[in-house]
Design an enzyme around this catalytic site. Structure first.
Site, PDB file in Angstrom:
ATOM      1  N   ARG A   1     -53.161  16.850 -29.590  1.00 63.95           N
ATOM      2  CA  ARG A   1     -53.711  15.300 -29.623  1.00 63.95           C
ATOM      3  C   ARG A   1     -54.807  15.157 -30.584  1.00 63.95           C
ATOM      4  O   ARG A   1     -54.759  13.932 -30.899  1.00 63.95           O
ATOM      5  CB  ARG A   1     -54.170  15.232 -28.054  1.00 63.95           C
TER       6      ARG A   1
ATOM      7  N   HIS B   1     -36.016   6.147 -37.789  1.00 62.61           N
ATOM      8  CA  HIS B   1     -36.003   7.133 -37.214  1.00 62.61           C
ATOM      9  C   HIS B   1     -36.237   7.133 -35.693  1.00 62.61           C
ATOM     10  O   HIS B   1     -36.573   8.060 -35.146  1.00 62.61           O
ATOM     11  CB  HIS B   1     -36.162   8.283 -38.039  1.00 62.61           C
TER      12      HIS B   1
ATOM     13  N   ARG C   1       0.959  -1.129  -0.004  1.00 57.70           N
ATOM     14  CA  ARG C   1       0.128   0.049   0.151  1.00 57.70           C
ATOM     15  C   ARG C   1       0.621   1.158   0.248  1.00 57.70           C
ATOM     16  O   ARG C   1       0.578   2.323  -0.550  1.00 57.70           O
ATOM     17  CB  ARG C   1      -0.782   0.086   1.244  1.00 57.70           C
TER      18      ARG C   1
ATOM     19  N   LYS D   1       0.643  18.300 -12.956  1.00 58.74           N
ATOM     20  CA  LYS D   1       0.607  19.886 -12.479  1.00 58.74           C
ATOM     21  C   LYS D   1       2.051  20.409 -12.979  1.00 58.74           C
ATOM     22  O   LYS D   1       1.976  21.787 -12.932  1.00 58.74           O
ATOM     23  CB  LYS D   1       0.569  19.806 -10.923  1.00 58.74           C
TER      24      LYS D   1
END
Length: 519
Positions: free
Chosen positions: A438, A280, A62, A135
């Site tokens: 609609r 489509h 680690r 950096k």
């Protein structure tokens, strides 16, 4: 001044040749663990990082590189005398190149659910070194991608002729940006995975999404638009990105988008043999039957014009009989769980048809994301496909009408709002969507049915609407055409007018309490 390069990679593809190239250009290699062994076994001279830090690798690996002798050598600004004086007083050498790719977190979560193993594959020292090097790109070359090895060495070859033997500032800047993108994606992947385990809120104050490039595309929706195809880090087994292409030329942007639409609809149709035809990204013909050939015939006949050049999705393996019928017209794609050998022989006779296999099981939902100018709209996926009706009229639907209403309700979900779907005997007769009112959508769906089936076919058909009826005018059109059952969300202040119109006409109406707007 000697040049130092620190190399510590999980993916060792090309690293020996890269290290050899650096050595030719006067770099001394610092390395760790498995990378060090790989280089030394290949005859590349390299020293262990612990020789630089004066501290042994510990804590089961680690802790290796988190040390001032590493990060000081990376971060020190060469143009600041006091930085360089400090390095000299502390006995720290500058490090001019950092090559790191991170612990295989993605590969680990794809192959195991063992949290302890997953946690051990969260890299700490690697991202820290990459961010430090990026950096300080003005002096340090940072490398995260093996694909960049050859261009870096080639750049050094060129610069060597100018007596520097290093990389250009422009190249280092580009590599730095790439390194920050790499660590950002890595961190977002870890955060996303752990967040899912903890049940983190779906809509946090900030959101970072990580996708990886599946493939570049020739162009986007139109030839003047550049495009690429990206995949989630862990897509579902039935997701489109896991489809296997077994024949035909490369998929286009529109192919992928249209096939996605076909699959989303297909998944809502249940286990009964079904065929979806899409053009489509909009369904043009849908059929369900007790066999796939019957489903194909219904889907084809629903709109034999628009299906030309469309996408065909099936929820059952395609056999020779179905393949023979498909082969009579031009289609862009057929996607199905499988193709029989005889079906493949028939379909692959056409060079340009694309054949894909995918078991398109029901989606697990997730989030639906839409890009808007300067932001994202994110919502839960619309998973409400099953009709849960409240019967609001004197007449109740028959069993056959209920089956057709269920199909019509699913279809209304998958056409653009305002959406109307007309169905009879497991077949779409008329689909209309994207209208600004609609009434027009209803008339368009009826006209579509009359064009391909004749006015008599509408007698006994059913209709579904993705939104409520604020007036009774759509019911009047449906009644005049012979529609006998309607499903709609309900919830309008003027619901009773449509209910009364249905009662007067002898039409069954079911309200669902859920709308299916699709913008």
């Amino acid at each position: 001044m000697k040049k130092l390069a620190l190399i510590s990679v999980s993916d060792k593809t090309g690293v020996v040749d890269f290290a050899a190239g650096l050595t030719r250009h006067g770099f001394t290699i610092i390395s760790t663990g498995g990378t060090l062994k790989t280089l030394q076994d290949a005859g590349i001279s390299a020293i262990e990082a612990s020789e630089i830090t004066g501290f042994p690798e510990c804590l089961d690996g680690r802790l290796k590189t988190l040390h001032p002798h590493i990060h000081g050598g990376i971060l020190a600004r060469r143009d600041m005398p006091h930085h360089m004086d400090f390095l000299a007083s502390a006995g720290i050498d500058t490090i001019d190149l950092v090559c790191v790719n991170l612990y295989p977190f993605k590969q680990t979560i794809r192959k195991t659910d063992d949290l302890a193993q997953i946690i051990e594959n969260i890299d700490i020292g690697g991202p820290a070194m990459l961010r430090s090097a990026a950096k300080n790109y003005d002096a340090v070359t940072v490398v995260v991608d093996a694909d960049d090895y050859s261009s870096i060495i080639a750049g050094m070859e060129l610069e060597l002729e100018q007596n520097s033997g290093t990389t250009t500032t422009d190249l280092r800047f580009k590599l730095a940006a790439k390194a920050f993108a790499h660590t950002a994606g890595y961190d977002a992947m870890v955060a996303g995975y752990l967040g899912n385990l903890t049940g983190a809120e779906a809509f946090p104050d900030t959101i970072t999404l990580t996708y990886e490039k599946q493939q570049g595309l020739r162009y986007g929706e139109n030839p003047h638009q550049n495009a690429a195809y990206y995949r989630e880090i862990i897509p579902g087994a039935s997701d489109l990105v896991n489809a296997k292409q077994i024949h035909g030329k490369e998929l286009s942007f529109n192919n992928i988008n249209d096939t996605h639409g076909a699959l989303e609809l297909l998944r809502d149709l249940g286990a009964k043999p079904a065929i979806v035809a899409v053009k489509h990204a909009t369904p043009c013909g849908v059929g369900t039957c007790n066999n796939l050939l019957g489903a194909w015939q219904k889907a084809h006949d629903a709109d034999p014009i628009s299906i030309f050049g469309g996408i065909i999705a099936a929820n059952q393996p395609v056999d020779a009989d179905v393949a023979t019928e498909i082969n009579k017209i031009f289609v862009e794609i057929v996607i199905a769980p499988a193709f029989t050998p005889a079906a493949l022989e028939i379909l692959t006779a056409k060079k340009n048809i694309r054949l894909l296999t995918l078991n398109a099981a029901k989606s697990t939902g997730g989030l639906d994301i839409k890009k808007v100018s300067g932001g994202l709209l994110i919502q839960d996926a619309d998973d409400a496909a099953n009709l849960t009706p409240t019967f609001v009229t004197e007449k109740q639907p028959t069993t056959t009408e209920m089956e057709d209403l269920q199909l019509a309700w699913v279809l209304a979900k998958h056409v653009k709002s305002n959406g109307i779907a007309i169905v009879k005997n497991g077949q779409s007769l008329g689909l209309a969507g994207g209208q600004v009112n609609r009434l027009w959508a209803t008339q368009q769906a009826l006209d579509h049915a009359i064009q391909f089936f004749g006015a008599d076919a509408l007698k006994g058909a059913v209709m579904a609407s993705d939104g409520f009826f604020p007036f009774d005018d759509c019911v009047a059109l449906a009644n005049a055409a012979g529609i006998t059952a309607i499903a709609q969300p309900g919830g309008s202040q003027n619901d009773q007018a449509s209910i009364d119109a249905c009662n007067k006409a002898g039409i069954a109406m079911a309200t669902t309490g859920i709308r299916h707007f699709r913008h």
